[in-house]
Design an enzyme around this catalytic site. Sequence first.
Site, PDB file in Angstrom:
ATOM      1  N   SER A 145       0.838  -1.192   0.000  1.00  0.00           N
ATOM      2  CA  SER A 145       0.000   0.000   0.000  1.00  0.00           C
ATOM      3  C   SER A 145       0.875   1.244   0.000  1.00  0.00           C
ATOM      4  O   SER A 145       2.024   1.208   0.479  1.00  0.00           O
ATOM      5  CB  SER A 145      -0.893   0.013   1.250  1.00  0.00           C
ATOM      6  OG  SER A 145      -1.543   1.262   1.418  1.00  0.00           O
ATOM      7  N   TYR A 159      -1.636  -0.512  10.433  1.00  0.00           N
ATOM      8  CA  TYR A 159      -1.867  -0.903   9.042  1.00  0.00           C
ATOM      9  C   TYR A 159      -0.655  -0.558   8.185  1.00  0.00           C
ATOM     10  O   TYR A 159      -0.185  -1.394   7.396  1.00  0.00           O
ATOM     11  CB  TYR A 159      -3.118  -0.191   8.507  1.00  0.00           C
ATOM     12  CG  TYR A 159      -3.385  -0.461   7.046  1.00  0.00           C
ATOM     13  CD1 TYR A 159      -3.974  -1.659   6.642  1.00  0.00           C
ATOM     14  CD2 TYR A 159      -3.061   0.473   6.064  1.00  0.00           C
ATOM     15  CE1 TYR A 159      -4.223  -1.916   5.302  1.00  0.00           C
ATOM     16  CE2 TYR A 159      -3.308   0.227   4.728  1.00  0.00           C
ATOM     17  CZ  TYR A 159      -3.886  -0.971   4.355  1.00  0.00           C
ATOM     18  OH  TYR A 159      -4.124  -1.233   3.025  1.00  0.00           O
TER      19      TYR A 159
END
Length: 254
Positions: A145, A159
């Site tokens: 990501s 995350y």
Amino acid sequence: MTIDLTGRRAIVTGSGAGIGAAIAKTLADAGADVVIHYANSEAGATAVSESIVAAGRRSIALRADLTDSSAADAFIGEAVEFLGGLDILVNNAGHLVGRAPLAETTDERWHQIMDVNATSAFFATRPALPHLTASEHGRIVMMSSLASENGGGAGSVVYATSKAATIGFTRALAKEIASTSVTVNAVAPGFIGDTPFHDTFTPAEAQKNIVSGIPLGRAGTPQDVADVALFLASDLSSYVTGQVVDINGGLNFR
């Protein structure tokens, strides 16, 4: 140039919706047989699998908790048995789970987020490796990501950490198994619209603000990510390994 994956056998984890579903359909459109994995989205996974079968490829939807090593072993075994081997593994399964400042993040939440994003990829890859190395076209595609580089949005420390871990995993594994000719690469999407991820965790106004800062002037789409995954799963990428491909419309440069 058309990418032809006819005869290739693929597993895409977390492919009942969003980016995973787009990757699974795109691999199938190129000719691959695809096992659809899901944890909770049974209806979506079944629909994706049925659409692949309707288009003339082999597919099945299988449920598994990939944060459990025994369940992951069983899932990979069942998937490989159905496919008759394995050429492509896309480790897409992941989740933000929830936003919270680090000071308010419990031990349980830390492990939950790390497990669903990083540990699940380890648990899926380990039993898949013998099958991938037996293939002449072994490919592993990891899902990282933009958060792995810029830290992500508010409340996403864990995350971002988990997605950075997938990059370390990608690069280390690529070196470790390079002699087998199995390649290992990652994609790192930025803001991808029309997905459960941002619809759940990013307010509409925040989404508009993000898009306004993207040089290409639009949000990404699941298909934008799927097209890069297709390249990395194909013979066109045979000399590419240990790399991270950013897909963010110019929002950030690695």
